[in-house]
Every structure is written in C-alpha cells, then in structure tokens.
Motif scaffolding. Sequence first.
Motif, PDB file in Angstrom:
ATOM      1  N   CYS A 144       8.407   3.998   2.448  1.00  0.00           N
ATOM      2  CA  CYS A 144       7.737   4.779   3.481  1.00  0.00           C
ATOM      3  C   CYS A 144       8.099   6.267   3.430  1.00  0.00           C
ATOM      4  CB  CYS A 144       8.089   4.207   4.852  1.00  0.00           C
ATOM      5  SG  CYS A 144       6.921   4.641   6.158  1.00  0.00           S
ATOM      6  N   HIS A 145       9.127   6.630   2.689  1.00  0.00           N
ATOM      7  CA  HIS A 145       9.540   8.029   2.655  1.00  0.00           C
ATOM      8  C   HIS A 145      10.021   8.404   1.265  1.00  0.00           C
ATOM      9  CE1 HIS A 145      13.921   7.143   2.524  1.00  0.00           C
ATOM     10  NE2 HIS A 145      13.577   6.075   3.244  1.00  0.00           N
ATOM     11  N   SER A 146      10.117   9.679   1.023  1.00  0.00           N
ATOM     12  CA  SER A 146      10.566  10.169  -0.276  1.00  0.00           C
ATOM     13  C   SER A 146      12.044   9.852  -0.478  1.00  0.00           C
ATOM     14  CB  SER A 146      10.341  11.687  -0.371  1.00  0.00           C
ATOM     15  OG  SER A 146      10.867  12.193  -1.576  1.00  0.00           O
ATOM     16  N   SER A 147      12.336   9.150  -1.547  1.00  0.00           N
ATOM     17  CA  SER A 147      13.723   8.783  -1.847  1.00  0.00           C
ATOM     18  C   SER A 147      14.460   9.888  -2.595  1.00  0.00           C
ATOM     19  CB  SER A 147      13.754   7.494  -2.680  1.00  0.00           C
ATOM     20  OG  SER A 147      13.010   7.678  -3.876  1.00  0.00           O
ATOM     21  N   TYR A 148      13.727  10.971  -2.919  1.00  0.00           N
ATOM     22  CA  TYR A 148      14.353  12.077  -3.646  1.00  0.00           C
ATOM     23  C   TYR A 148      15.101  13.028  -2.707  1.00  0.00           C
ATOM     24  CZ  TYR A 148      11.402  10.498  -7.488  1.00  0.00           C
ATOM     25  OH  TYR A 148      10.799   9.734  -8.457  1.00  0.00           O
ATOM     26  N   VAL A 149      14.840  12.906  -1.416  1.00  0.00           N
ATOM     27  CA  VAL A 149      15.529  13.752  -0.438  1.00  0.00           C
ATOM     28  C   VAL A 149      16.659  12.928   0.155  1.00  0.00           C
ATOM     29  CG1 VAL A 149      15.286  15.133   1.648  1.00  0.00           C
ATOM     30  CG2 VAL A 149      13.384  14.968   0.042  1.00  0.00           C
ATOM     31  N   SER A 150      17.880  13.291  -0.129  1.00  0.00           N
ATOM     32  CA  SER A 150      19.026  12.475   0.272  1.00  0.00           C
ATOM     33  C   SER A 150      19.599  12.847   1.628  1.00  0.00           C
ATOM     34  CB  SER A 150      20.144  12.593  -0.789  1.00  0.00           C
ATOM     35  OG  SER A 150      20.510  13.955  -0.961  1.00  0.00           O
ATOM     36  N   ASP A 151      19.391  14.101   2.047  1.00  0.00           N
ATOM     37  CA  ASP A 151      20.043  14.537   3.285  1.00  0.00           C
ATOM     38  C   ASP A 151      19.190  14.328   4.528  1.00  0.00           C
ATOM     39  OD1 ASP A 151      18.225  16.377   2.389  1.00  0.00           O
ATOM     40  OD2 ASP A 151      19.317  18.113   3.164  1.00  0.00           O
ATOM     41  N   ASP A 174      12.063  11.939   5.123  1.00  0.00           N
ATOM     42  CA  ASP A 174      10.798  12.677   5.089  1.00  0.00           C
ATOM     43  C   ASP A 174       9.655  11.704   4.847  1.00  0.00           C
ATOM     44  OD1 ASP A 174       8.937  14.684   5.034  1.00  0.00           O
ATOM     45  OD2 ASP A 174       9.354  15.301   2.974  1.00  0.00           O
ATOM     46  N   PRO A 175       9.101  11.073   5.901  1.00  0.00           N
ATOM     47  CA  PRO A 175       8.031  10.073   5.731  1.00  0.00           C
ATOM     48  C   PRO A 175       6.783  10.687   5.091  1.00  0.00           C
ATOM     49  CG  PRO A 175       8.955   9.961   7.931  1.00  0.00           C
ATOM     50  CD  PRO A 175       9.491  11.221   7.315  1.00  0.00           C
ATOM     51  N   TYR A 176       6.108   9.860   4.319  1.00  0.00           N
ATOM     52  CA  TYR A 176       4.848  10.284   3.716  1.00  0.00           C
ATOM     53  C   TYR A 176       3.747  10.369   4.777  1.00  0.00           C
ATOM     54  CZ  TYR A 176       6.996   9.062  -0.788  1.00  0.00           C
ATOM     55  OH  TYR A 176       7.818   8.995  -1.886  1.00  0.00           O
ATOM     56  N   ALA A 177       2.598  10.924   4.373  1.00  0.00           N
ATOM     57  CA  ALA A 177       1.421  10.938   5.255  1.00  0.00           C
ATOM     58  C   ALA A 177       0.932   9.506   5.446  1.00  0.00           C
ATOM     59  CB  ALA A 177       0.332  11.795   4.631  1.00  0.00           C
ATOM     60  N   PRO A 178       0.219   9.226   6.534  1.00  0.00           N
ATOM     61  CA  PRO A 178      -0.264   7.861   6.780  1.00  0.00           C
ATOM     62  C   PRO A 178      -1.231   7.386   5.700  1.00  0.00           C
ATOM     63  CG  PRO A 178      -1.269   9.406   8.311  1.00  0.00           C
ATOM     64  CD  PRO A 178      -0.176  10.159   7.608  1.00  0.00           C
ATOM     65  N   CYS A 179      -1.332   6.068   5.550  1.00  0.00           N
ATOM     66  CA  CYS A 179      -2.165   5.476   4.501  1.00  0.00           C
ATOM     67  C   CYS A 179      -3.658   5.620   4.780  1.00  0.00           C
ATOM     68  CB  CYS A 179      -1.818   3.994   4.335  1.00  0.00           C
ATOM     69  SG  CYS A 179      -0.119   3.703   3.776  1.00  0.00           S
ATOM     70  N   ALA A 202       0.835  -1.202   0.000  1.00  0.00           N
ATOM     71  CA  ALA A 202       0.000   0.000   0.000  1.00  0.00           C
ATOM     72  C   ALA A 202       0.870   1.252   0.000  1.00  0.00           C
ATOM     73  CB  ALA A 202      -0.932  -0.009   1.202  1.00  0.00           C
ATOM     74  N   GLN A 203       1.938   1.244   0.772  1.00  0.00           N
ATOM     75  CA  GLN A 203       2.840   2.392   0.828  1.00  0.00           C
ATOM     76  C   GLN A 203       3.448   2.685  -0.536  1.00  0.00           C
ATOM     77  OE1 GLN A 203       4.412   1.996   5.499  1.00  0.00           O
ATOM     78  NE2 GLN A 203       5.704   1.329   3.817  1.00  0.00           N
ATOM     79  N   GLU A 204       3.854   1.643  -1.224  1.00  0.00           N
ATOM     80  CA  GLU A 204       4.469   1.809  -2.539  1.00  0.00           C
ATOM     81  C   GLU A 204       3.441   2.262  -3.578  1.00  0.00           C
ATOM     82  OE1 GLU A 204       7.473  -0.687  -5.492  1.00  0.00           O
ATOM     83  OE2 GLU A 204       6.476  -1.699  -3.823  1.00  0.00           O
ATOM     84  N   ARG A 205       2.213   1.741  -3.455  1.00  0.00           N
ATOM     85  CA  ARG A 205       1.161   2.068  -4.434  1.00  0.00           C
ATOM     86  C   ARG A 205       0.619   3.475  -4.227  1.00  0.00           C
ATOM     87  NH1 ARG A 205      -1.927   3.405  -7.640  1.00  0.00           N
ATOM     88  NH2 ARG A 205      -3.419   2.232  -8.903  1.00  0.00           N
ATOM     89  N   PHE A 206       0.439   3.893  -2.973  1.00  0.00           N
ATOM     90  CA  PHE A 206      -0.222   5.159  -2.673  1.00  0.00           C
ATOM     91  C   PHE A 206       0.726   6.245  -2.164  1.00  0.00           C
ATOM     92  CE2 PHE A 206      -3.691   1.990  -1.537  1.00  0.00           C
ATOM     93  CZ  PHE A 206      -4.277   2.040  -2.795  1.00  0.00           C
ATOM     94  N   LEU A 207       2.014   5.935  -2.015  1.00  0.00           N
ATOM     95  CA  LEU A 207       2.990   6.871  -1.452  1.00  0.00           C
ATOM     96  C   LEU A 207       2.530   7.373  -0.085  1.00  0.00           C
ATOM     97  CD1 LEU A 207       4.045   8.983  -4.591  1.00  0.00           C
ATOM     98  CD2 LEU A 207       5.150   6.974  -3.601  1.00  0.00           C
ATOM     99  N   CYS A 208       2.369   6.421   0.828  1.00  0.00           N
ATOM    100  CA  CYS A 208       1.962   6.730   2.189  1.00  0.00           C
ATOM    101  C   CYS A 208       2.897   6.007   3.154  1.00  0.00           C
ATOM    102  CB  CYS A 208       0.505   6.329   2.432  1.00  0.00           C
ATOM    103  SG  CYS A 208       0.133   4.587   2.063  1.00  0.00           S
TER     104      CYS A 208
END
Length: 253
Positions: free
Chosen positions: A175-182, A185-190, A151-157
């Motif tokens: 579970c988090h944005s992979s574009y932020v390297s430093d 930054d977790p996504y909002a809950p599912c 669900a996390q991968e499908r909905f970005l949560c």
Amino acid sequence: MATKAIGGVTMTAFQVLLVLIWLASGGVLGVAIWLMADDIVSTGMRFEFGLGWFYYPVHLLIASAVFGVIGGVLGFIGAKKGNQLLLRIFCAVLLVITVLSFTAGGLSYSYRHNVMTVTISDRVGNSLVTALAGDKLDNRPVELQAAVKRAQERFLCCGLTFSGNWIDACSDDTCHSSYVSDRCDPYAPCQGKFDDIVIQYQRYVFAVAFTHGGIQFLGLLLVVYIMRRLGSSKKKEKRGQAAEMEKMQATSS
C-alpha cells in the motif's frame, strides 16, 4: 440452379461476405477472450470491486461471434441450394448479431463517457463505494481484501477510493512505497487506475463492436437482395411452366 437464379457476381460477392463474417467473428472472439484473460483487466475489473459490469459488452461480443460462425454456415448452404428457409433463418441471425454488436458498442461508449465525465456519473467510484459498504477494508470479506492487495501490488496504488479505506494503510507493504524508510507514504487510490482501464479497454470494445455490427448489417442487406432474386426467379419459372402447359393444351385440342 441457385447460382443461376442469384447471379454469378452476386453469388461471388456473397461468398466473399461469408468469409468476412467468419473472419470477423473469429477476430471478435479472439479480442473478447483476450479481454477476459488479460492480466491488467482481470486484476482491476473484479466482481469483488463491483466492476463486473465492465464485462457486459464483452459477453455480448462473444454471443455475436458465436452466432456469426453458426449463421455463416447456414447462409452458405442456403445460398448454394437456393433454400429460402435457410436464408430467412440466416437473415434473422444476422439481425440478431447486428443488434448484439451495436448494443455492445453502445454500452462500451456509455461506460467510457460516464468514467471520463464523472460529473454525470462516477460509475467506477459508485461501484467501489458499494463494495466497501461503508466499512473499512479490514472488516470486509477476505476475498475482497485479497483482491485489493493484488491490485495494489500490480498497480502501485492504495485502497479502493483512498488509502483510508484501510484501518492502517501503512501496515501493508503493498500500500505504500517501501523505498522510504523514515516515513509512510501511501500510494494514490486504485480508482484512478481502474478508471484508466475502463477508458482504454472499452475503446477497443467500441471499435470492434461497431466494425462487426457494420459487416453483419451489410450481410443482412445482401441476403435480403438474394432472397428477392430467388423469389423473382421462382415466379418466372412458374409462369414459364404455366405458359408451357397452356401451349400443350392448345396443341392437343
């Protein structure tokens, strides 16, 4: 004989209604199968999350569609042959379909209303809390963990009710944005996405259920009318036969 007793116009209306019942039943079955197989629904509304109740109205729709197809055959034969027993059975089937459809519509409305008005009942949230059982996702069954990650991968949560459902949410790339390297930054809950699924898709169930139930109810009224016409025709026929017998007896005497 049956067509004459019922009336040509009434018989034509009944045949049109039977076609509508078959088409409606086929359409309802198609919508139900779509809801069961849809990727968004199957990813979010999982039994592992305690959200299996989402499918209760869908199951009722499937049952009503199957009854509709079978009942339509009984109704066609009963009207064609003037068989009141088959028409009574068809009448009972239509009543069952109407109840099933309206019950499905009522459930779907209740689910949407509860999710949209969380001050009354946070139905999705309560189900997710029950699935978590007061523990971290890392300590829950692997089937639940796998379903959450999908669900996390499908909905970005991230997590079911919040990212802290995991011991370390940042250890999972889904579970988090992979574009932020430093930083992590977790996504909002599912749960937010699950709420949206219930609100959107139960709207379809509500519309389909009450449309289907309305068609079956109209069919029920028409079948009752046809049965009364058949009963009245048979009574006239018996009175005519009795009068003919009396006339023959009078002539012979």
